[in-house]
Design an enzyme around this catalytic site. Structure first.
Site, short mmCIF file in Angstrom:
data_model
loop_
_atom_site.label_atom_id
_atom_site.label_comp_id
_atom_site.label_asym_id
_atom_site.label_seq_id
_atom_site.Cartn_x
_atom_site.Cartn_y
_atom_site.Cartn_z
CG ASP A 25 -1.88 -1.19 1.22
OD1 ASP A 25 -2.19 -1.69 0.14
OD2 ASP A 25 -2.27 -1.63 2.32
CE LYS A 72 2.36 -2.41 -4.34
NZ LYS A 72 2.01 -2.06 -2.97
N GLY A 74 -4.59 -4.34 -3.78
CA GLY A 74 -5.59 -3.30 -4.05
C GLY A 74 -4.83 -2.05 -4.43
CG HIS A 75 -2.09 -2.03 -6.97
ND1 HIS A 75 -1.20 -2.58 -7.84
CD2 HIS A 75 -1.80 -2.56 -5.75
CE1 HIS A 75 -0.41 -3.42 -7.19
NE2 HIS A 75 -0.76 -3.43 -5.93
CD GLN A 90 0.73 -8.87 -2.60
OE1 GLN A 90 1.43 -9.50 -3.37
NE2 GLN A 90 -0.53 -8.61 -2.87
P1 GDP Z 1 -0.82 0.36 -3.51
O1 GDP Z 1 -1.41 -0.91 -3.04
O2 GDP Z 1 0.65 0.44 -3.28
O3 GDP Z 1 -1.19 0.69 -4.93
O4 GDP Z 1 -1.46 1.50 -2.60
P2 GDP Z 1 -3.02 1.64 -2.19
O5 GDP Z 1 -3.78 2.11 -3.36
O6 GDP Z 1 -3.49 0.41 -1.51
O7 GDP Z 1 -2.91 2.73 -1.05
C1 GDP Z 1 -2.32 3.96 -1.29
C2 GDP Z 1 -3.36 5.05 -0.99
O8 GDP Z 1 -2.71 6.28 -0.96
C3 GDP Z 1 -4.42 5.17 -2.07
O9 GDP Z 1 -5.61 5.58 -1.46
C4 GDP Z 1 -3.87 6.26 -2.98
O10 GDP Z 1 -4.87 6.94 -3.70
C5 GDP Z 1 -3.24 7.14 -1.97
N1 GDP Z 1 -2.08 7.93 -2.42
C6 GDP Z 1 -1.05 7.60 -3.20
N2 GDP Z 1 -0.12 8.58 -3.19
C7 GDP Z 1 -0.60 9.54 -2.38
C8 GDP Z 1 -0.08 10.80 -1.91
O11 GDP Z 1 1.01 11.21 -2.24
N3 GDP Z 1 -0.88 11.50 -1.04
C9 GDP Z 1 -2.11 11.07 -0.65
N4 GDP Z 1 -2.82 11.85 0.15
N5 GDP Z 1 -2.61 9.90 -1.05
C10 GDP Z 1 -1.85 9.14 -1.88
P1 IMO Z 2 -0.93 -4.17 -2.24
O1 IMO Z 2 -0.49 -4.72 -3.58
C1 IMO Z 2 -1.00 -4.59 2.09
C2 IMO Z 2 -1.10 -8.66 3.69
C3 IMO Z 2 -2.36 -9.09 4.40
C4 IMO Z 2 -1.76 -10.07 5.41
C5 IMO Z 2 -0.64 -10.73 4.61
C6 IMO Z 2 -1.03 -12.07 4.01
O2 IMO Z 2 -2.24 -3.46 -2.30
O3 IMO Z 2 0.16 -3.39 -1.61
P2 IMO Z 2 -2.55 -12.75 1.94
O4 IMO Z 2 -4.02 -12.53 1.68
O5 IMO Z 2 -1.67 -12.19 0.89
O6 IMO Z 2 -2.22 -14.18 2.23
O7 IMO Z 2 -2.26 -11.96 3.32
O8 IMO Z 2 -0.31 -9.82 3.58
N1 IMO Z 2 -1.31 -8.14 2.30
C7 IMO Z 2 -1.24 -6.85 1.98
N2 IMO Z 2 -1.05 -5.76 2.74
N3 IMO Z 2 -1.09 -4.46 0.75
C8 IMO Z 2 -1.26 -5.56 -0.04
O9 IMO Z 2 -1.23 -5.49 -1.37
C9 IMO Z 2 -1.38 -6.82 0.58
N4 IMO Z 2 -1.57 -8.07 0.11
C10 IMO Z 2 -1.50 -8.87 1.19
O10 IMO Z 2 -3.00 -8.01 5.01
O11 IMO Z 2 -1.17 -9.35 6.46
MG MG Z 3 -2.93 -1.61 -1.79
#
Ligand code: GDP
Ligand code: IMO
Ligand code: MG
Length: 422
Positions: free
Chosen positions: A13, A16, A40-41, A223
């Site tokens: 998270d 990415k 979840g991107h 991840q």
């Molecule tokens: P990922 O799994 O690495 O793609 O990240 P996620 O989407 O799960 O979580 C990142 C969160 O931060 C999302 O809600 C993005 O929209 C948000 N985000 C990304 N970059 C920034 C930033 O620079 N500032 C803020 N406020 N939100 C950001």
């Molecule tokens: P993105 O790509 C954050 C965590 C789960 C749990 C562990 C194992 O959005 O960054 P799993 O279901 O993979 O067997 O769970 O890994 N986890 C993540 N945490 N971002 C993710 O993906 C994750 N994918 C798995 O919360 O701790």
């Molecule tokens: Mg994510």
């Protein structure tokens, strides 16, 4: 043309999806190579927000091609749901999305086995996303998995499903669960197979054709480094190699064709699920949650939050070969008077500059902090690095210096426009 592997340098998270979307503007092909619908991107395009689980974030840029590589584990029903979501938003994927015929399938019995196993673990549970990821990779390694190539061949699929379900149901019942029906799974998966068949391809070949044609390829990691099955905080990890080597094995990319490894990191740290987190701090978590931030994109769970951990991320730079950094969520720290960075761990009277192997040891480390003055102003509208408050630049550059890689991107919001190139 450069080929770049983009990797999460923390616990997932890191942002990415946002960075991939920004970089896809100049790339030709975006490839996912590990993980599954546990990812979840989030990508913001104008006023719309998309959350992608299996489909590469590059899909939101018209005409760019996207691959779901052999290393990804695919839940076909979940993928069809994701395709339906994109269709509703009028995102055309025809001729742009390709799914590896070698990729393994996540089956309903994987999810059922995982739910029973997590339940039995009680307070020692991993806190997985319950998407069947661990059992699906388990079957792959045990050589009992089903692949996309099996799914699109109705006869083969039926026979293999019948065979596997018998064993899987024995496991589910032994774990206290209820066996699953062959007919329901077969019907649901046949339906999904018909929808997915036009996308199934030899994607390893496609990666090589793109390399030969000197196309620019982006590998979208899922991840993060500390969820890696080998390099992460085992057993509180996911079941794939989330580090840069996984991009090669999961797509057919030869290691000597990698030009850059871009590490994405938040200006602080978050983690979802159980497991050690040395710099966790409830006060920063409360502040971010009150701002409506840091809730999981896949499960909606509040993310655990803490200070930036330079010990862990320095090690992430090493194991991934990160040569470039994208620092996101700098704006998340806007309100703080003081900001801390962990520069070392204390364990049993010793100071460590690495992450110990044993999760129990990682639980016991005491972070050594360096404190920085906060900038206490809104940075979300800044579009030029030089106009970012001096204290924010100093903090961000300190991260870069401590972990040993240069920043090329700084992000102050979820939108494309809230991105600065250095
Ligand atoms: P990922 O799994 O690495 O793609 O990240 P996620 O989407 O799960 O979580 C990142 C969160 O931060 C999302 O809600 C993005 O929209 C948000 N985000 C990304 N970059 C920034 C930033 O620079 N500032 C803020 N406020 N939100 C950001
Ligand atoms: P993105 O790509 C954050 C965590 C789960 C749990 C562990 C194992 O959005 O960054 P799993 O279901 O993979 O067997 O769970 O890994 N986890 C993540 N945490 N971002 C993710 O993906 C994750 N994918 C798995 O919360 O701790
Ligand atoms: Mg994510």
């Amino acid at each position: 043309m450069a080929n770049t592997i983009l990797i999460g340098a923390q616990w997932g998270d890191e942002g990415k999806g946002k960075i991939i979307d920004v970089l896809t503007e100049r790339a030709d092909l975006v490839v996912r190579s590990q993980g599954g619908a546990n990812a979840g991107h989030t990508v913001r395009v104008g006023k719309k927000q998309y959350v992608l689980h299996l489909i590469p974030s590059g899909i939101l840029r018209p005409r760019k091609r996207c691959i779901i590589g052999n290393g990804v584990v695919i839940d076909p029903v979940s993928l069809v749901r994701e395709l339906d979501g994109l269709k509703r938003h009028k995102v055309n994927v025809k001729g742009r999305l390709f799914i590896s015929d070698k990729a393994h399938i996540v089956m309903p019995y994987h999810r059922a086995i995982e739910a029973c196993a997590e339940n039995l673990k009680g307070k020692n549970k991993i806190g997985t996303t319950l998407r069947g990821i661990g059992p699906a990779y388990g079957d792959k390694i045990a050589r009992t998995g089903l692949r996309l190539a099996d799914l699109v061949d109705a006869k083969k699929f039926e026979a293999r499903l019948r065979d596997r379900l018998r064993d899987a149901n024995r496991i589910i019942r032994a774990l206290g669960g209820k066996g699953l029906s062959f007919k329901k799974i077969n019907d649901d998966y046949r339906k999904a197979a018909r929808r997915l068949a036009p996308f199934v391809a030899n994607t390893t070949r496609m990666v090589h054709d793109a390399l030969d044609a000197k196309k620019e390829i982006l590998f979208e990691g899922a991840q993060g480094t500390y969820l890696d099955i080998d390099q992460g905080t085992y057993p509180f990890v996911t079941s794939s190699n989330t580090t840069s080597g996984g991009a090669c094995t999961g797509s057919g990319l030869p290691p000597n064709r990698v030009d850059h490894v871009l590490g994405v990191l938040k200006a602080y740290t978050t983690r979802v699920g159980s497991g050690p987190f040395p710099t966790e701090d409830d006060s920063i978590g409360e502040m971010l949650h009150n701002m409506g931030r840091e809730f999981g994109a896949t499960t909606g769970r509040p993310r655990r939050c803490g200070w930036f951990d330079a010990v862990a991320t320095r090690q992430a730079v090493q194991v991934n070969g990160i040569d470039q950094l994208a620092v996101t969520n700098i704006d998340g720290l806007d309100k703080l008077a003081e900001i801390k960075i962990c520069t070392g761990y204390k364990l049993g009277g010793k100071t460590l500059d690495y992450v110990p192997t044993d999760a129990e040891d990682i639980e016991c480390v005491k972070p050594v902090y360096q404190t920085f003055p906060g900038w206490q102003c809104d940075t979300s509208a800044v579009t030029d690095w030089k106009k970012l408050p001096l204290k924010a630049r100093r903090y961000t550059q300190a991260l870069s210096k401590l972990i040993g890689a240069k920043i090329i991107i700084a992000s102050v919001g979820p939108a494309r426009s809230q991105t600065m190139f250095l």
